[in-house]
Design an enzyme around this catalytic site. Structure first.
Site, PDB file in Angstrom:
ATOM      1  N   CYS A 115       0.902  -1.152   0.000  1.00 53.10           N
ATOM      2  CA  CYS A 115       0.000   0.000   0.000  1.00 53.10           C
ATOM      3  C   CYS A 115       0.937   1.197   0.000  1.00 53.10           C
ATOM      4  CB  CYS A 115      -0.905   0.035   1.226  1.00 53.10           C
ATOM      5  SG  CYS A 115      -1.860   1.580   1.272  1.00 53.10           S
ATOM      6  N   CYS A 173      -0.435   4.125   2.552  1.00 50.26           N
ATOM      7  CA  CYS A 173      -0.470   3.921   4.007  1.00 50.26           C
ATOM      8  C   CYS A 173      -0.215   2.455   4.323  1.00 50.26           C
ATOM      9  CB  CYS A 173      -1.761   4.451   4.616  1.00 50.26           C
ATOM     10  SG  CYS A 173      -3.264   4.081   3.701  1.00 50.26           S
ATOM     11  N   SER A 174      -1.221   1.703   4.715  1.00 50.69           N
ATOM     12  CA  SER A 174      -0.944   0.327   5.127  1.00 50.69           C
ATOM     13  C   SER A 174      -2.145  -0.578   4.890  1.00 50.69           C
ATOM     14  CB  SER A 174      -0.562   0.304   6.610  1.00 50.69           C
ATOM     15  OG  SER A 174      -1.593   0.915   7.361  1.00 50.69           O
ATOM     16  N   CYS A 175      -2.932  -0.314   3.856  1.00 55.17           N
ATOM     17  CA  CYS A 175      -4.098  -1.149   3.559  1.00 55.17           C
ATOM     18  C   CYS A 175      -3.661  -2.604   3.389  1.00 55.17           C
ATOM     19  CB  CYS A 175      -4.799  -0.647   2.299  1.00 55.17           C
ATOM     20  SG  CYS A 175      -5.442   1.044   2.474  1.00 55.17           S
TER      21      CYS A 175
HETATM   22 FE    FE Z   1      -3.709   2.401   2.443  1.00 52.80          FE
END
Ligand code: FE
Length: 205
Positions: free
Chosen positions: A110, A113-115
């Site tokens: 991602c 961010c951190s999906c």
């Molecule tokens: Fe994300």
């Protein structure tokens, strides 16, 4: 691409460092007062990070290895197919499965961010959320893969998938040789978390 930044449940690497510092301060305070045991916290985090979460994904992969009909359904509509196995919920509303094959390797990131597909893989590892991984895997995926210990043949195409709040990816690693006749449980043990992100390969028995 939108990343659902208004969602308070969304783990977010773009936030200022203050929340992490506040959490650390809180943890230190609670530890000093004898209210929590940091070792126990580590066990809980490890459980969600490495044991519970990825095992759901591992079951999906093992079934895809063993059952061609399931594999086709998974590739056609991963969200519905894994929901039928009871794997659904926040951060996994729209799943897409991508398959590794001879000459094709898939890897998931991602960039914003951190999906991450929580219902299948649990919570993301720290490196997945790092600025370095998110930036570098797009620019130099082979080099990043090499650092994870994955050496691909030169003519293997690397496909990098950028997750969003709308779509989360699951990599179906290649089934290792020498696994004919193994049942689902045995196959599951070969499916590592990293192999489902694409930063690893399935274990060879
Ligand atoms: Fe994300």
């Amino acid at each position: 691409m939108p990343h659902d930044h208004s969602d308070h449940d969304h783990p977010h690497a773009l936030l200022p460092p203050d929340p992490a510092l506040r959490i650390k301060a809180l943890e230190t305070l609670l530890t000093q007062k004898g209210l929590i045991d940091p070792a126990a916290l580590d066990v809980i985090i490890d459980t969600y990070e490495n044991k519970i979460g990825p095992r759901n994904g591992a079951r999906v992969v093992a079934r895809a290895w063993a059952d061609q009909e399931f594999r086709s359904a998974l590739l056609a509509d991963a969200t519905a197919t894994v929901a039928d196995m009871g794997f659904f919920g926040r951060q996994g509303e729209h799943m897409v499965a991508v398959e590794n094959a001879d000459g094709v390797h898939n890897i998931v990131v991602c960039t914003l961010c951190s999906c991450y597909p929580w219902p299948l893989l649990g919570i993301p590892p720290g490196w997945y959320k790092s600025d370095a991984y998110r930036a570098r895997v797009v620019r130099e995926p082979r080099k990043v893969l090499a650092e994870f210990g994955v050496a691909l043949p030169k003519d293997t195409a690397v496909r990098v998938w950028d997750s969003t709040a709308e779509v989360r990816y699951l990599v179906i690693p290649e089934r290792p040789a020498g696994t004919d006749g193994m049942d689902e449980e045995a196959l599951m043990a070969l499916v590592t978390r990293d192999s489902m992100i694409g930063t690893g390969l399935a274990r060879v028995p």
